[in-house]
Design an enzyme around this catalytic site. Sequence first.
Site, PDB file in Angstrom:
ATOM      1  N   GLY B  54       0.855  -1.393  -0.029  1.00 17.44           N
ATOM      2  CA  GLY B  54       0.050   0.002   0.132  1.00 17.44           C
ATOM      3  C   GLY B  54       0.727   1.486  -0.034  1.00 17.44           C
ATOM      4  O   GLY B  54       2.151   1.259   0.269  1.00 17.44           O
ATOM      5  N   HIS B  57       3.342   4.801   3.092  1.00 12.59           N
ATOM      6  CA  HIS B  57       4.749   4.294   3.820  1.00 12.59           C
ATOM      7  C   HIS B  57       5.926   4.965   3.331  1.00 12.59           C
ATOM      8  O   HIS B  57       6.909   4.453   3.685  1.00 12.59           O
ATOM      9  CB  HIS B  57       4.629   2.809   3.869  1.00 12.59           C
ATOM     10  CG  HIS B  57       3.722   2.061   4.296  1.00 12.59           C
ATOM     11  ND1 HIS B  57       2.970   2.168   5.524  1.00 12.59           N
ATOM     12  CD2 HIS B  57       2.817   1.033   3.435  1.00 12.59           C
ATOM     13  CE1 HIS B  57       1.659   1.534   5.547  1.00 12.59           C
ATOM     14  NE2 HIS B  57       1.630   0.884   4.450  1.00 12.59           N
ATOM     15  N   ASP B 110      -1.875  -8.460   0.721  1.00 13.26           N
ATOM     16  CA  ASP B 110      -0.367  -8.566  -0.140  1.00 13.26           C
ATOM     17  C   ASP B 110      -0.136 -10.007  -0.648  1.00 13.26           C
ATOM     18  O   ASP B 110       0.015 -10.171  -1.609  1.00 13.26           O
ATOM     19  CB  ASP B 110       0.591  -7.867   0.860  1.00 13.26           C
ATOM     20  CG  ASP B 110       0.335  -6.489   0.940  1.00 13.26           C
ATOM     21  OD1 ASP B 110      -0.488  -5.984   1.604  1.00 13.26           O
ATOM     22  OD2 ASP B 110       1.223  -5.646   0.636  1.00 13.26           O
ATOM     23  N   HIS B 219      -0.576   0.594   9.300  1.00 17.91           N
ATOM     24  CA  HIS B 219      -1.782   1.077   8.816  1.00 17.91           C
ATOM     25  C   HIS B 219      -2.634   1.391   9.960  1.00 17.91           C
ATOM     26  O   HIS B 219      -3.835   1.724   9.766  1.00 17.91           O
ATOM     27  CB  HIS B 219      -2.644  -0.004   8.056  1.00 17.91           C
ATOM     28  CG  HIS B 219      -1.587  -0.884   7.056  1.00 17.91           C
ATOM     29  ND1 HIS B 219      -0.839  -1.989   7.598  1.00 17.91           N
ATOM     30  CD2 HIS B 219      -1.422  -0.595   5.938  1.00 17.91           C
ATOM     31  CE1 HIS B 219      -0.346  -2.402   6.358  1.00 17.91           C
ATOM     32  NE2 HIS B 219      -0.289  -1.475   5.583  1.00 17.91           N
TER      33      HIS B 219
END
Lengths: 215, 333
Positions: B54, B57, B110, B219
């Site tokens: 995602g 980051h 993922d 997250h």
Amino acid sequence: MGDLNVAVTREGVLRWLAVLAQVFAGNREQLTDLDRAIGDADHGINMERGFSAVQAELAANPPADIRAIFQSVAATLIRSVGGAAGPLYGTFFLRAAAACAGKTALGAADVVALFQAGIGGVQQRGKAEPGDKTMLDALLPALDAMRAAEQGGSDIAGILDRGAAAAEAGMLATIPMQARKGRASYLGERSIGHQDPGATSSCLLLQAAARTWRL
Amino acid sequence: MKKLINDPHDAVRDSLAGLAAAHPAILKVCFDPVYVMRADAPIQGKVAVISGGGSGHEPMHGGFVGRGMLDAACPGQVFTSPTPDQMEAATCAVNGGAGVLHIVKNYTGDIMNFEMAAELCQSRGIEVRSVVVNDDVAVEDSLYTAGRRGVGTTVLAEKICGAAAARGYDLERVAALGRRVVANGRSMGLALSPCTVPAAGKPGFVLGDDEIEMGIGIHGEPGRKRMPLLPARELVAQMAEAILADLPFREGDRVIAMVNGMGGTPLMELYLVYGELDRLLNARHITPTRSLVGNYITSLEMAGCSITLLKTDDELLSLWDDPVLTPALRWGI
Ligand SMILES: Nc1ncnc2c1ncn2[C@@H]1O[C@H](COP(=O)(O)OP(=O)(O)O)[C@@H](O)[C@H]1O
Ligand SMILES: [Mg+2]
């Protein structure tokens, strides 16, 4: 009379998908809030993005038959949803497509076969078990209920009503569960007391079918 | 929500366009599907190393694309895993004929998306191996969970595998090395304040003025417990103890020690944390033989930090020291 009144046509399938785009747009906040409690606050955003992309793709490249529609949906969801829900719902429609091969309309048995194949795909991709607090906790009871209804001679509307009711009960049953799969499992006991976002989107999927496929 | 964006839906794309504009000599960004690749890829005969995850980051992973580290990175939406078509396209684009390693953080999304991508690539005749990073000690590792989250060790694995690929290690060896890094790396983080996903518009969780989340995920997933803010020394001790006990690290071990910022914590505080960590390690006769302090695997504007320790040996250290030229890590060149 005849087949037209007892079967879901290509247009019926397209109507279901159009309704799903509305449903996930309308429930974007609710699904995201549920995911905020036990996940990462994106499930509603992911589902809305996916099913609105499906509408765009179907409009741009209208598929010829039911199988091609589901193939297109699968490819679009896999490409646009991401997260856990993308591969899971993508696999659902990929398997549903295979189950609809060669069909120009879906009768009662075909509708059950479609869901059976799709839900089997979710199970295979995610390797979750009943009680893990995932979308399967809505999907598997729905499948059982639909099979029973079909064996009992129900028509498509009756089958889907039973399926949607069972999905809703399954969705609510995720509240007291402790998550053992997906992001929510990181919470351990803290996942108890919250409704699973994926079980909720799965319930919406079945409710939309039940509302749309009334023949 | 106050952010330097144009439209929440375009934030990732716009940011990637900026990354490409800022570092044209190092990397380029392809859109549709979205991936970042080394400007000079593919490198014939070299194993290619790819990661993805995602967005939100940064600099991970796009900022680690370049010589001696990643050949490509696949950014998903904010906090949402990328999709198989991205990994498939990136894998094909950087494959130099020696196979491709996928470095995957252990999150259900993922894992499943990379799995589907690997199937697609294998069906095109490209050899793919995957290394799954699961180093977060805040999460219980059991059959009854999705397993540990992948966090800080990912940065170290990408650097070390990238160096090995640059040296000409074959695919099996690079993959084995990646697994060795994962087996020897452990992390834990904490949050002082939450972060807001642009498309969501409100914070992912709420913390009281004097509260922190110990064991936070990248997250914003909760970790071990909510607790009152304590002096940094005590917080570092709690994180370090959890990490040290887990591997376990032992007297005489040499480690690479990373103090990572979550995005909203100033370097002044990160160095303060490093100082406490250094003292604690030395008191245990564990040598922090290399250090990395800064924002490497962040959670948007979250305040807080994570600590990663990697037990090393001569080979890992020498690969760590190899030259690297990426937007976020560069030395020896
Ligand atoms: N292994 C799995 N099998 C079936 N469903 C799963 C699995 N892991 C997660 N899910 C479902 O996915 C939902 C979360 O979807 P989403 O938020 O879109 O993905 P992510 O968790 O990657 O952010 C969960 O609520 C759960 O129902
Ligand atoms: Mg989510």
